[in-house]
Motif scaffolding. Structure first.
Motif, PDB file in Angstrom:
ATOM      1  N   PHE A 173       0.727  -1.263  -0.031  1.00 54.96           N
ATOM      2  CA  PHE A 173      -0.009  -0.034   0.033  1.00 54.96           C
ATOM      3  C   PHE A 173       0.788   1.248  -0.002  1.00 54.96           C
ATOM      4  CE2 PHE A 173      -2.214   3.407   2.244  1.00 54.96           C
ATOM      5  CZ  PHE A 173      -3.419   3.392   1.514  1.00 54.96           C
ATOM      6  N   ASP A 174       1.982   1.470   0.800  1.00 53.54           N
ATOM      7  CA  ASP A 174       2.999   2.419   1.173  1.00 53.54           C
ATOM      8  C   ASP A 174       3.529   2.611  -0.412  1.00 53.54           C
ATOM      9  OD1 ASP A 174       4.470   4.483   2.373  1.00 53.54           O
ATOM     10  OD2 ASP A 174       6.255   3.104   2.039  1.00 53.54           O
ATOM     11  N   ALA A 175       3.804   1.364  -1.119  1.00 50.93           N
ATOM     12  CA  ALA A 175       4.383   1.783  -2.532  1.00 50.93           C
ATOM     13  C   ALA A 175       3.590   2.356  -3.558  1.00 50.93           C
ATOM     14  CB  ALA A 175       4.839   0.473  -3.089  1.00 50.93           C
ATOM     15  N   PHE A 176       2.319   1.806  -3.435  1.00 47.52           N
ATOM     16  CA  PHE A 176       1.259   2.404  -4.263  1.00 47.52           C
ATOM     17  C   PHE A 176       1.135   4.020  -4.184  1.00 47.52           C
ATOM     18  CE2 PHE A 176      -0.251  -1.679  -5.239  1.00 47.52           C
ATOM     19  CZ  PHE A 176      -0.801  -1.508  -6.762  1.00 47.52           C
ATOM     20  N   VAL A 177       1.026   4.416  -2.757  1.00 47.88           N
ATOM     21  CA  VAL A 177       0.863   5.719  -2.426  1.00 47.88           C
ATOM     22  C   VAL A 177       2.012   6.717  -2.874  1.00 47.88           C
ATOM     23  CG1 VAL A 177       0.775   7.464  -0.585  1.00 47.88           C
ATOM     24  CG2 VAL A 177      -0.450   5.230  -0.520  1.00 47.88           C
ATOM     25  N   LYS A 178       3.445   6.250  -2.578  1.00 51.38           N
ATOM     26  CA  LYS A 178       4.479   7.029  -2.982  1.00 51.38           C
ATOM     27  C   LYS A 178       4.735   7.050  -4.667  1.00 51.38           C
ATOM     28  CE  LYS A 178       7.193   6.317   1.346  1.00 51.38           C
ATOM     29  NZ  LYS A 178       8.411   5.617   1.824  1.00 51.38           N
ATOM     30  N   ILE A 179       4.404   5.837  -5.013  1.00 50.40           N
ATOM     31  CA  ILE A 179       4.519   6.098  -6.630  1.00 50.40           C
ATOM     32  C   ILE A 179       3.651   6.836  -7.383  1.00 50.40           C
ATOM     33  CG2 ILE A 179       4.213   4.619  -9.023  1.00 50.40           C
ATOM     34  CD1 ILE A 179       5.498   2.298  -7.325  1.00 50.40           C
ATOM     35  N   TYR A 180       2.332   6.931  -6.824  1.00 47.14           N
ATOM     36  CA  TYR A 180       1.228   7.879  -7.217  1.00 47.14           C
ATOM     37  C   TYR A 180       1.570   9.512  -7.166  1.00 47.14           C
ATOM     38  CZ  TYR A 180      -3.196  10.270  -8.168  1.00 47.14           C
ATOM     39  OH  TYR A 180      -4.258  10.746  -8.567  1.00 47.14           O
ATOM     40  N   ASP A 181       2.245   9.668  -5.688  1.00 46.20           N
ATOM     41  CA  ASP A 181       2.495  10.946  -5.376  1.00 46.20           C
ATOM     42  C   ASP A 181       3.855  11.489  -6.020  1.00 46.20           C
ATOM     43  OD1 ASP A 181       0.426  11.111  -3.799  1.00 46.20           O
ATOM     44  OD2 ASP A 181       1.242  10.468  -1.872  1.00 46.20           O
TER      45      ASP A 181
END
Length: 375
Positions: free
Chosen positions: A60-68
């Motif tokens: 989940f953290d990877a999805f958030v950081k990649i998106y941001d």
């Protein structure tokens, strides 16, 4: 068994398997990209190529950081076209070889025992996987490079460097790999890992056969239903992935193309997959061999389940189309004369006779069924 009667089912399974894989790849690609980065980020952290804050703590953290940090949703599809190409070719070749090898091993078996022994099932899956990976490893290298490129380049998404990187084409990446590895054979970096990982599809189909034998009534083997098909495929893939995951970690590191800032790692890579896995366990601990396994299991569950479910649907459509086309063809007198003429021809090995009989039998059968379907 006539050669044609072996080839036609193999092509049907290969085509439907490739179609199912393309659909599942499109649906699960963002998760695949995240999983690849989770597999290699520990090495980048040890090499000081990533800071602690830049590392992903979870899927989940990877999805958030990649998106941001990497430009939103498009960042999750870096390398998608190459992966779709690789996945389709990989699946087509695997199902083609697997169905062909398995059909040959089943020749002469009793009808009540439509399955292979354990060793045979594993061997057939491994051989099919090895043959398929021989053709698709260069594309797999391109996919891994594209998926990890943004992780190595921390420049802003709008920078010229990042834009050039995301627009880099398939052939450009292949040339980079070839130049870096010192020749054409460098395009097959990680093939040793792929050979070990042929155990994954082999184990997957073996576990699927076991689960099917235990959970599905023999009368429903040919059509157990969409729900059971999905569940059996998904559960078997999860089990196989859990066993082979450390080698997936090693393969991702071998194909990433990252040179350690500390001057280490190239000697390890030259040692092959077993040396790479042993080095990770020795220097980073057993836990490092299972980085990101949660995301990989989640991906495997949905990816393989969707692949096999879609494969069955597409395969059914292909069979119906085949019989419909055969129904039209068998009504042509000229075609009948050609096929009968081929059956009468004999070469030294009798090859024309075998092929002619198989094709004619299939067309006659297809013509009858096709004609009944069109009524």
């Amino acid at each position: 068994m006539p050669r044609a009667s072996k080839l036609l089912p193999s092509l049907g399974h290969a085509s439907s398997g490739a179609a199912g894989t393309v659909i599942s790849t499109l649906l699960t690609y963002p998760l695949d990209l995240v999983n690849t980065r989770l597999k290699v980020q520990r090495q980048l952290r040890l090499d000081d190529s990533l800071s602690e804050d830049e590392c992903y703590r979870s899927v989940f953290d990877a999805f958030v950081k990649i998106y941001d940090t990497e430009g939103g949703i498009p960042a999750f599809f870096a390398g998608l076209s190459a992966d779709v190409l690789k996945s389709a070719a990989d699946s087509f070749l695997f199902f083609l070889f697997y169905t062909w090898f398995r059909a040959r091993r089943l020749v002469g078996r009793h009808p009540d025992l439509p399955y292979l022994r354990v060793v045979e099932e594993l061997a057939v899956g491994a051989a099919a996987g090895a043959c398929a990976k021989l053709f698709t490893t260069p594309v797999s290298n391109v996919v891994t490079r594209r998926q990890t490129a943004s992780l190595l380049d921390r420049s802003p998404p709008s920078s010229p460097t990042r834009k050039q990187q995301t627009q880099e084409g398939f052939w450009e990446v292949l040339r980079e790999i070839q130049a870096e590895k010192g020749g054409v054979f460098g395009l097959w970096a990680g093939y040793s890992a792929s050979l070990v990982l042929t155990l994954n599809p082999s184990l997957t189909f073996f576990l699927q056969a076991i689960l099917k034998r235990v959970l599905v009534d023999r009368k429903k083997w040919d059509d157990p239903g969409s729900g059971i098909t999905f569940l059996l495929a998904a559960m078997s893939k999860v089990g196989a992935t859990a066993v082979t995951y450390p080698f997936q970690i090693g393969k991702a590191r071998l194909q990433m193309g990252h040179k350690s800032s500390k001057g280490e790692g190239e000697k390890e890579k030259r040692g092959g997959i077993f040396n790479t896995v042993a080095s990770i366990r020795r220097e980073e601990g057993v836990r490092a061999l299972y980085d990101g396994i949660g995301g990989e299991l989640l991906k495997g569950f949905f990816n393989h389940g969707t692949t096999m479910l879609t494969k069955d649907v597409v395969h059914g459509v292909i069979i119906k189309l085949y019989y419909i086309v055969a129904g039209f063809l068998v009504q042509w007198p000229a075609l009948k004369r050609i096929l009968v003429g081929r059956m009468r021809k004999r070469n030294e090995k009798g090859g024309w006779q075998l092929v002619g009989r198989g094709v004619l039998a299939d067309l006659v059968k297809g013509g009858r069924i096709g004609a009944s379907m069109m009524r």
